[in-house]
Design a protein around this motif. Structure first.
Motif, short mmCIF file in Angstrom:
data_model
loop_
_atom_site.label_atom_id
_atom_site.label_comp_id
_atom_site.label_asym_id
_atom_site.label_seq_id
_atom_site.Cartn_x
_atom_site.Cartn_y
_atom_site.Cartn_z
N TYR A 18 53.68 48.26 25.23
CA TYR A 18 54.25 46.92 25.09
C TYR A 18 55.76 46.89 25.29
O TYR A 18 56.44 46.00 24.80
CB TYR A 18 53.83 46.28 23.76
N GLN A 19 56.27 47.87 26.05
CA GLN A 19 57.70 47.92 26.35
C GLN A 19 57.93 47.39 27.76
O GLN A 19 58.50 48.07 28.62
CB GLN A 19 58.22 49.35 26.21
N THR A 20 57.48 46.18 28.03
CA THR A 20 57.62 45.57 29.35
C THR A 20 57.69 44.06 29.17
O THR A 20 57.66 43.56 28.06
CB THR A 20 56.46 45.99 30.28
N SER A 21 57.78 43.38 30.29
CA SER A 21 57.79 41.92 30.28
C SER A 21 57.07 41.42 31.52
O SER A 21 56.77 42.19 32.43
CB SER A 21 59.23 41.40 30.27
N MET A 22 56.84 40.13 31.59
CA MET A 22 56.20 39.55 32.77
C MET A 22 57.05 39.80 34.02
O MET A 22 56.51 39.90 35.11
CB MET A 22 55.96 38.05 32.58
N ASP A 23 58.37 39.91 33.85
CA ASP A 23 59.23 40.19 34.99
C ASP A 23 58.95 41.56 35.61
O ASP A 23 59.25 41.80 36.77
CB ASP A 23 60.71 40.13 34.58
N LEU A 24 58.39 42.45 34.80
CA LEU A 24 58.09 43.81 35.26
C LEU A 24 56.59 44.03 35.43
O LEU A 24 56.09 45.14 35.28
CB LEU A 24 58.67 44.82 34.27
N TRP A 25 55.87 42.96 35.76
CA TRP A 25 54.41 43.01 35.89
C TRP A 25 53.98 44.13 36.84
O TRP A 25 53.08 44.91 36.52
CB TRP A 25 53.88 41.66 36.40
N GLY A 26 54.60 44.23 38.00
CA GLY A 26 54.21 45.24 38.99
C GLY A 26 54.29 46.65 38.46
O GLY A 26 53.39 47.47 38.68
N GLU A 27 55.37 46.96 37.74
CA GLU A 27 55.52 48.30 37.16
C GLU A 27 54.45 48.56 36.11
O GLU A 27 53.86 49.64 36.06
CB GLU A 27 56.90 48.45 36.53
N ALA A 28 54.20 47.57 35.26
CA ALA A 28 53.17 47.72 34.22
C ALA A 28 51.79 47.86 34.85
O ALA A 28 50.98 48.67 34.41
CB ALA A 28 53.22 46.54 33.26
N GLU A 29 51.53 47.09 35.90
CA GLU A 29 50.24 47.18 36.58
C GLU A 29 50.02 48.58 37.15
O GLU A 29 48.95 49.16 36.99
CB GLU A 29 50.16 46.14 37.70
N ARG A 30 51.05 49.14 37.80
CA ARG A 30 50.94 50.51 38.32
C ARG A 30 50.65 51.51 37.20
O ARG A 30 49.83 52.41 37.37
CB ARG A 30 52.22 50.91 39.07
N LYS A 31 51.30 51.33 36.08
CA LYS A 31 51.09 52.23 34.94
C LYS A 31 49.64 52.11 34.44
O LYS A 31 49.01 53.12 34.12
CB LYS A 31 52.09 51.89 33.83
N VAL A 32 49.12 50.88 34.36
CA VAL A 32 47.73 50.68 33.95
C VAL A 32 46.80 51.43 34.90
O VAL A 32 45.91 52.17 34.46
CB VAL A 32 47.36 49.18 33.92
N ILE A 33 46.99 51.26 36.19
CA ILE A 33 46.12 51.89 37.18
C ILE A 33 46.22 53.40 37.11
O ILE A 33 45.20 54.11 37.16
CB ILE A 33 46.46 51.36 38.60
N GLU A 34 47.43 53.94 36.96
CA GLU A 34 47.64 55.39 36.92
C GLU A 34 47.05 56.04 35.67
O GLU A 34 46.61 57.19 35.72
CB GLU A 34 49.13 55.71 36.99
N THR A 35 47.06 55.34 34.55
CA THR A 35 46.65 55.94 33.28
C THR A 35 45.29 55.45 32.79
O THR A 35 44.84 55.88 31.72
CB THR A 35 47.70 55.67 32.18
N PHE A 36 44.64 54.60 33.55
CA PHE A 36 43.40 53.99 33.08
C PHE A 36 42.29 55.02 32.88
O PHE A 36 42.16 55.97 33.62
CB PHE A 36 42.93 52.91 34.06
N SER A 37 41.50 54.79 31.83
CA SER A 37 40.36 55.66 31.54
C SER A 37 39.21 54.82 30.99
O SER A 37 39.41 53.69 30.54
CB SER A 37 40.75 56.72 30.50
#
Length: 177
Positions: A18-37
């Motif tokens: 939860y250290q992100t914002s809607m402005d950084l959606w793309g970065e958070a999305e990449r992190k979700v995809i990379e770490t998803f399980s």
């Protein structure tokens, strides 16, 4: 029948603690995809069920088309069903179907593997006719429902995948655009 559902995209910030914002959606999305399980998806479904929801819109960050396989799709289905959840929509970015039709096809194929008959996506006004054409072509026979296609640059777009058979060689040909 009205469906009130929960969008799994609401968990986009969990992967960044939860250290992100809607402005950084793309970065958070990449992190979700990379770490998803699958374990993370199980936690998400447990949270959604615990909040009292029965229906979800599955976000592509939790079912990324590039990495989807029949086995992974089956495992995701087992998890959401084990929590008594039903998926009514696959929420994804159909990308730019003019320049990158393969990505659009991957989104359709992913929804089909997951057994989801409805895709929701934001699309540009320019790509709307191409998406609509793909839906009605031999590659994507189905019912396409347009929503204000001529009125906005980005609009909601729903695609019903009923009747599409991706194992049919004729339907697997690259669409002629």
């Amino acid at each position: 029948m009205m469906i009130i559902g929960f969008q799994t995209a609401n968990y986009f910030a969990r992967a960044t603690n939860y250290q992100t914002s809607m402005d950084l959606w793309g970065e958070a999305e990449r992190k979700v995809i990379e770490t998803f399980s699958l374990a993370e998806f199980d936690r998400i479904c447990g949270d959604i069920q615990g909040a009292g929801f029965q229906d979800i819109e599955l976000w592509m960050g939790h079912s990324f088309p590039k990495f989807m396989t029949p086995f992974f799709a089956e495992e995701l289905q087992k998890i959401w069903k084990s929590h008594g959840l039903s998926v009514y929509s696959y929420s994804c970015s159909l990308g730019d179907p003019v320049r990158y039709p393969r990505w659009t096809r991957l989104c359709f194929e992913t929804a089909k593997m997951l057994g989801i008959e409805l895709i929701t996506s934001g699309i540009t006004k320019e790509s709307a006719p191409v998406i609509y054409s793909l839906c009605n072509s031999n590659a994507f026979i189905g019912d396409c429902v347009k929503s204000s296609l001529g009125h906005a640059c980005n609009t909601a777009f729903s695609i019903s995948l009923k009747g599409i058979d991706f194992s049919d060689p004729q339907q697997n040909e690259e669409p002629k655009i």
